[in-house]
Write an enzyme that holds these catalytic residues in place. Sequence first.
Site, PDB file in Angstrom:
ATOM      1  N   HIS A  11       0.897  -1.248  -0.005  1.00 47.68           N
ATOM      2  CA  HIS A  11       0.009  -0.030   0.068  1.00 47.68           C
ATOM      3  C   HIS A  11       0.755   1.107  -0.115  1.00 47.68           C
ATOM      4  O   HIS A  11       0.582   2.150  -0.992  1.00 47.68           O
ATOM      5  CB  HIS A  11      -0.908  -0.108   1.116  1.00 47.68           C
ATOM      6  CG  HIS A  11      -1.694   1.242   1.511  1.00 47.68           C
ATOM      7  ND1 HIS A  11      -3.230   1.148   1.285  1.00 47.68           N
ATOM      8  CD2 HIS A  11      -1.535   2.465   1.397  1.00 47.68           C
ATOM      9  CE1 HIS A  11      -3.605   2.298   1.727  1.00 47.68           C
ATOM     10  NE2 HIS A  11      -2.657   3.183   1.434  1.00 47.68           N
ATOM     11  N   GLU A  12       1.876   1.129   0.983  1.00 51.41           N
ATOM     12  CA  GLU A  12       2.769   2.471   1.064  1.00 51.41           C
ATOM     13  C   GLU A  12       3.608   2.884  -0.286  1.00 51.41           C
ATOM     14  O   GLU A  12       3.984   3.762  -0.578  1.00 51.41           O
ATOM     15  CB  GLU A  12       3.432   2.687   2.569  1.00 51.41           C
ATOM     16  CG  GLU A  12       2.307   2.419   3.506  1.00 51.41           C
ATOM     17  CD  GLU A  12       1.339   3.257   3.872  1.00 51.41           C
ATOM     18  OE1 GLU A  12       1.357   4.404   2.849  1.00 51.41           O
ATOM     19  OE2 GLU A  12       0.336   3.029   4.331  1.00 51.41           O
ATOM     20  N   HIS A  51       2.111   4.485  -2.977  1.00 49.62           N
ATOM     21  CA  HIS A  51       2.173   5.979  -2.724  1.00 49.62           C
ATOM     22  C   HIS A  51       3.611   6.373  -3.232  1.00 49.62           C
ATOM     23  O   HIS A  51       3.756   7.601  -3.781  1.00 49.62           O
ATOM     24  CB  HIS A  51       2.080   6.139  -1.330  1.00 49.62           C
ATOM     25  CG  HIS A  51       0.616   6.269  -0.686  1.00 49.62           C
ATOM     26  ND1 HIS A  51      -0.526   6.374  -1.556  1.00 49.62           N
ATOM     27  CD2 HIS A  51       0.309   5.707   0.410  1.00 49.62           C
ATOM     28  CE1 HIS A  51      -1.603   6.032  -0.902  1.00 49.62           C
ATOM     29  NE2 HIS A  51      -1.287   5.636   0.321  1.00 49.62           N
TER      30      HIS A  51
END
Length: 254
Positions: A152-153, A156
């Site tokens: 997820h990160e 980003h």
Amino acid sequence: MASNSTAIDPATIAAATAEAKRKDKEKTAKEKETCETYIKKGLNRNVTVQFLYEQLLQLGCKPPDNMIRCLDCKDSKRGGGFGVVEEIDVGTGSSTKKLNKNNDSCTQTRKEIDALLEKQRNEGTKLRLLPEIYLCQQHLRNAAHAEEAMVHELIHAIDMCRTKMDPIKNCIHLACTEIRAENLSGECHWLREVQGGRMTTDFVGHGAKCVKRRAALSVKANPNCADKAEEYVDAAFERCYKDTFPFDRHPNLR
């Protein structure tokens, strides 16, 4: 009339307090050790995590040393996060405040972020988001959960690298990267939704609904975007939900 209460020896109270602090310190150390084991396993064995790291390099964004860290997030319920909001000197482009990389508590409090955003609004202060990933060590359920959070990160990080995204001021940018991260990380897999009791009868379109719900919660964490989080997610959803970069198709369908 004589009191029946018995005075507690101050030494007994002090000993009990010291013991409680010792146990809490041991618990925190164990959580950190477990979290760091998860990170090492993810970096060495998880092909999706490795693929995203390779993509960052190919895009010209070499991940900094110790990019993914385990932190004590105290009372925060989040599983992790991306980025540190930093004030910079407009003249030199350098940070006005050195970050303590050895700090094991959550990188920034909501109060600190609010103060920086207030300076940006009222004084024209320039802010930037530093590429740092942290996992909240006390909230990780298992290795799979930690690896999903890492993916997820890292999405980003990919988005910050490939575009001139400004998730601090531009709420559509923030909504888009949150939609992509929720969608591509596996956090909205149907099995996860069933386990969480959020999908009992409505199986059709569960993935999109989950992504919207979770993305809106993340957008609300930015005070600049909190009031209209759902609107920003709706506005960005169609385009960003279809965007699977850097994967050629959704990782769950590979």
